[in-house]
Design an enzyme around this catalytic site. Structure first.
Site, PDB file in Angstrom:
ATOM      1  N   ASN A  42      10.694 -24.769 -22.129  1.00 28.97           N
ATOM      2  CA  ASN A  42      11.091 -23.495 -21.541  1.00 28.97           C
ATOM      3  C   ASN A  42      12.474 -23.172 -22.114  1.00 28.97           C
ATOM      4  O   ASN A  42      13.485 -23.659 -21.627  1.00 28.97           O
ATOM      5  CB  ASN A  42      11.127 -23.614 -20.019  1.00 28.97           C
ATOM      6  CG  ASN A  42      11.477 -22.299 -19.339  1.00 28.97           C
ATOM      7  OD1 ASN A  42      11.868 -21.334 -20.000  1.00 28.97           O
ATOM      8  ND2 ASN A  42      11.343 -22.269 -18.028  1.00 28.97           N
TER       9      ASN A  42
ATOM     10  N   ASP B 196      22.847 -17.329  -4.199  1.00 35.05           N
ATOM     11  CA  ASP B 196      22.093 -18.511  -3.790  1.00 35.05           C
ATOM     12  C   ASP B 196      21.702 -18.374  -2.321  1.00 35.05           C
ATOM     13  O   ASP B 196      22.566 -18.255  -1.451  1.00 35.05           O
ATOM     14  CB  ASP B 196      22.980 -19.754  -3.999  1.00 35.05           C
ATOM     15  CG  ASP B 196      22.177 -21.028  -3.851  1.00 35.05           C
ATOM     16  OD1 ASP B 196      21.543 -21.223  -2.792  1.00 35.05           O
ATOM     17  OD2 ASP B 196      22.191 -21.829  -4.797  1.00 35.05           O
TER      18      ASP B 196
ATOM     19  N   GLU C 293       5.034 -25.080 -12.693  1.00 32.44           N
ATOM     20  CA  GLU C 293       4.785 -24.270 -13.889  1.00 32.44           C
ATOM     21  C   GLU C 293       4.587 -25.140 -15.128  1.00 32.44           C
ATOM     22  O   GLU C 293       3.801 -24.809 -16.002  1.00 32.44           O
ATOM     23  CB  GLU C 293       5.939 -23.277 -14.079  1.00 32.44           C
ATOM     24  CG  GLU C 293       5.886 -22.174 -13.036  1.00 32.44           C
ATOM     25  CD  GLU C 293       7.157 -21.349 -12.952  1.00 32.44           C
ATOM     26  OE1 GLU C 293       8.117 -21.825 -12.313  1.00 32.44           O
ATOM     27  OE2 GLU C 293       7.191 -20.249 -13.523  1.00 32.44           O
TER      28      GLU C 293
ATOM     29  N   ARG D 193      19.150  -9.706  -8.951  1.00 34.97           N
ATOM     30  CA  ARG D 193      18.486  -8.440  -9.313  1.00 34.97           C
ATOM     31  C   ARG D 193      18.178  -7.622  -8.079  1.00 34.97           C
ATOM     32  O   ARG D 193      17.805  -8.171  -7.040  1.00 34.97           O
ATOM     33  CB  ARG D 193      17.171  -8.722 -10.059  1.00 34.97           C
ATOM     34  CG  ARG D 193      17.382  -9.290 -11.435  1.00 34.97           C
ATOM     35  CD  ARG D 193      16.041  -9.687 -12.059  1.00 34.97           C
ATOM     36  NE  ARG D 193      16.119 -11.051 -12.539  1.00 34.97           N
ATOM     37  CZ  ARG D 193      15.077 -11.865 -12.713  1.00 34.97           C
ATOM     38  NH1 ARG D 193      13.861 -11.455 -12.433  1.00 34.97           N
ATOM     39  NH2 ARG D 193      15.254 -13.080 -13.152  1.00 34.97           N
TER      40      ARG D 193
ATOM     41  N   ARG E   7       6.791 -21.722 -22.813  1.00 31.92           N
ATOM     42  CA  ARG E   7       6.802 -20.581 -21.902  1.00 31.92           C
ATOM     43  C   ARG E   7       7.328 -19.374 -22.685  1.00 31.92           C
ATOM     44  O   ARG E   7       8.421 -19.428 -23.258  1.00 31.92           O
ATOM     45  CB  ARG E   7       7.734 -20.875 -20.737  1.00 31.92           C
ATOM     46  CG  ARG E   7       7.888 -19.678 -19.851  1.00 31.92           C
ATOM     47  CD  ARG E   7       8.929 -19.900 -18.784  1.00 31.92           C
ATOM     48  NE  ARG E   7       8.934 -18.743 -17.891  1.00 31.92           N
ATOM     49  CZ  ARG E   7      10.033 -18.247 -17.340  1.00 31.92           C
ATOM     50  NH1 ARG E   7      11.212 -18.796 -17.580  1.00 31.92           N
ATOM     51  NH2 ARG E   7       9.960 -17.209 -16.544  1.00 31.92           N
TER      52      ARG E   7
ATOM     53  N   HIS F 227       6.007 -14.198 -13.801  1.00 36.88           N
ATOM     54  CA  HIS F 227       5.747 -15.408 -12.994  1.00 36.88           C
ATOM     55  C   HIS F 227       4.254 -15.728 -12.954  1.00 36.88           C
ATOM     56  O   HIS F 227       3.780 -16.401 -12.031  1.00 36.88           O
ATOM     57  CB  HIS F 227       6.206 -15.257 -11.527  1.00 36.88           C
ATOM     58  CG  HIS F 227       7.678 -15.234 -11.317  1.00 36.88           C
ATOM     59  ND1 HIS F 227       8.256 -14.466 -10.325  1.00 36.88           N
ATOM     60  CD2 HIS F 227       8.690 -15.876 -11.922  1.00 36.88           C
ATOM     61  CE1 HIS F 227       9.564 -14.635 -10.342  1.00 36.88           C
ATOM     62  NE2 HIS F 227       9.854 -15.497 -11.316  1.00 36.88           N
TER      63      HIS F 227
HETATM   64  P1  ADP Z   1      14.338 -20.442 -10.481  1.00 36.16           P
HETATM   65  O1  ADP Z   1      13.779 -19.074 -10.269  1.00 36.16           O
HETATM   66  O2  ADP Z   1      15.641 -20.432 -11.219  1.00 36.16           O
HETATM   67  O3  ADP Z   1      13.335 -21.465 -10.977  1.00 36.16           O
HETATM   68  P2  ADP Z   1      14.163 -21.842  -7.912  1.00 36.16           P
HETATM   69  O4  ADP Z   1      12.704 -21.659  -7.756  1.00 36.16           O
HETATM   70  O5  ADP Z   1      14.705 -23.196  -8.098  1.00 36.16           O
HETATM   71  O6  ADP Z   1      14.768 -20.885  -9.028  1.00 36.16           O
HETATM   72  O7  ADP Z   1      14.840 -21.180  -6.613  1.00 36.16           O
HETATM   73  C1  ADP Z   1      16.222 -21.077  -6.466  1.00 36.16           C
HETATM   74  C2  ADP Z   1      16.513 -20.516  -5.093  1.00 36.16           C
HETATM   75  O8  ADP Z   1      15.958 -21.399  -4.117  1.00 36.16           O
HETATM   76  C3  ADP Z   1      17.985 -20.375  -4.780  1.00 36.16           C
HETATM   77  O9  ADP Z   1      18.239 -19.140  -4.156  1.00 36.16           O
HETATM   78  C4  ADP Z   1      18.225 -21.493  -3.783  1.00 36.16           C
HETATM   79  O10 ADP Z   1      19.217 -21.175  -2.866  1.00 36.16           O
HETATM   80  C5  ADP Z   1      16.905 -21.561  -3.084  1.00 36.16           C
HETATM   81  N1  ADP Z   1      16.756 -22.861  -2.426  1.00 36.16           N
HETATM   82  C6  ADP Z   1      16.679 -24.084  -2.997  1.00 36.16           C
HETATM   83  N2  ADP Z   1      16.636 -25.057  -2.047  1.00 36.16           N
HETATM   84  C7  ADP Z   1      16.703 -24.412  -0.851  1.00 36.16           C
HETATM   85  C8  ADP Z   1      16.716 -24.850   0.500  1.00 36.16           C
HETATM   86  N3  ADP Z   1      16.656 -26.144   0.828  1.00 36.16           N
HETATM   87  N4  ADP Z   1      16.791 -23.898   1.464  1.00 36.16           N
HETATM   88  C9  ADP Z   1      16.840 -22.602   1.154  1.00 36.16           C
HETATM   89  N5  ADP Z   1      16.841 -22.128  -0.102  1.00 36.16           N
HETATM   90  C10 ADP Z   1      16.780 -23.012  -1.085  1.00 36.16           C
END
Ligand code: ADP
Length: 394
Positions: free
Chosen positions: A8, A280, A382, A239, A89, A178
């Site tokens: 990726n 986040d 994925e 976004r 990817r 996605h």
């Molecule tokens: P990406 O799209 O970069 O692959 P992820 O699927 O890893 O991202 O998702 C990232 C998001 O998931 C972030 O907003 C993060 O805060 C949220 N996240 C990860 N762990 C937790 C958790 N334990 N509780 C709430 N949100 C979480």
């Protein structure tokens, strides 16, 4: 053994995983960040340990060599493993690619041409393909497209109501993204429910940094929230998601923002980040719990938008067997799952508070026993899906 290297390759990062899709065994995985800067950061892990380093990473080719060097040094040695295929990817396949595709010079040319639609992603994906071909000239390279799964959408779902000739000329339509995750998760969900995939009706909510909702009927995407680009739809980390396009005219006319600034504002400085100062969701949730009003509003907007799409897709599908949460937020955030589906008892959707809050990790049901539509959490994978699709193409 089947050994697939999944790549990726993003604009500034390279994620990789070596796995056997037949046994679902991960042999090694890693991440290189800060590509484009002289020194990057790298993590390579195998069943034997984790190694961190700071290799030079001025471009994707050099980063790729850092990856192959890590395999040589820490294992597994790729020449000994014998790669079956490399799966890449690729974000945008336009309307040209609807299946995993062996990378030929023609396919490479087409992916390059589609960079117009995904200027940040496709060139980086292509750089990964080229580096992999240099490193493994005898191993087939397969491109797996984020858009491919959504190529089954009917015209009424993918057509924007604008001048048809203009849309045709610039290939403006909804593509959706996605797809690899939506496909994997919908298949797992049907299996979990014990419903034949061909008869299943599912709403999949992929909530990560990027986020999208998809209505899946019979294992095929019939509508999805992302559009011409991954900017449309749900509220995301940075976004905006859905917006009246006239906001863009207004900001250009009266705010003095040029196109690049608008692009940056909506793709990189909006969403949760724009509303709260952090993109986040964990931080937003913590701030909201501590009484921060902006964070509380952001969480409300985030969940309200999810609910909007759940309602829309229930109608498009004529009811659903399950609503399925996946990706970072979907798999982990009790509060987002609870709020997005609160008060939908009349529609036959009821989340069970204890099941939702349980500290389980795997595939699970979080709806109450009386819920007509099930609510599931299905961790996405994925890499595994890309590996499977890459093998199926050679
Ligand atoms: P990406 O799209 O970069 O692959 P992820 O699927 O890893 O991202 O998702 C990232 C998001 O998931 C972030 O907003 C993060 O805060 C949220 N996240 C990860 N762990 C937790 C958790 N334990 N509780 C709430 N949100 C979480």
């Amino acid at each position: 053994m089947i050994a697939v290297l999944v790549i990726n390759s993003g604009s500034s990062s390279l994620k990789y995983q070596l796995l056997d899709p037949a046994t679902e065994t991960v042999l090694a995985k890693g991440l290189i960040e800060r590509i484009g800067q002289p020194t990057g950061s790298m993590e390579h892990s195998t069943t034997g340990g984790v190694w961190r380093s700071e290799p030079p990473t001025p471009d994707h080719h050099v980063a790729f060599r850092a990856m192959t060097a890590a395999f040589d040094e820490h294992g597994p040695v790729l020449a000994e493993v014998g790669l079956t295929v490399v799966g890449h990817r690729v974000v945008h396949g336009g309307a040209r690619f609807f299946a995993p595709t062996v990378v030929t010079p023609q396919a490479e040319h087409d992916i390059d041409e589609l960079a117009e639609y995904a200027p940040l992603h496709n060139p980086a994906n292509l750089a990964g393909i080229r580096a992999a071909r240099t490193a493994f000239p005898d191993v087939p390279q397969v491109a797996v497209f984020d858009t491919a799964f959504h190529q089954t959408m009917p015209p009424e779902a993918y057509t924007y109501a604008i001048d048809a000739a203009v849309a045709e000329r610039y290939r403006i339509r909804r593509y959706g993204f996605h797809g690899t995750s939506h496909k994997y998760v919908s298949e797992r969900a049907a299996a979990f429910l014990g419903v034949p995939l061909e008869e299943s009706r599912l709403i999949v909510l992929h909530l990560g940094n990027g986020a999208s909702a998809t209505a899946v009927r019979g294992g095929r995407s019939i509508d999805t929230s992302m559009g011409f680009t991954p900017l449309q739809g749900l509220v995301m980390g940075t976004r905006s998601g859905d917006l009246d396009p006239a906001v863009v005219f207004q900001l250009a006319r009266f705010g003095g923002l040029d196109l690049d600034e608008l692009d940056e504002l909506l793709n990189k400085r909006s969403g949760l980040l724009g509303l709260t100062g952090t993109g986040d969701l964990r931080d937003v949730t913590a701030k909201a719990a501590a009484g921060d009003t902006a964070a509380q509003v952001a969480l409300d907007v985030y969940c309200h938008r999810i609910r909007h799409y759940v309602g829309a897709y229930l109608a498009q599908l004529g009811g659903a067997d399950a609503i399925v949460f996946t990706a970072g937020v979907g798999e982990n955030s009790t509060i987002v799952r609870e709020r997005s589906l609160a008060g939908l008892g009349e529609l036959g959707i009821a989340v069970d508070p204890a099941r939702n809050a349980a500290a389980e990790r795997g595939e699970r049901r979080i709806s109450s026993d009386g819920s007509r539509t099930q609510v599931l959490v299905i961790p996405t994978n994925e890499e595994l899906e890309i590996a499977r699709q890459a093998v199926s193409a050679v």
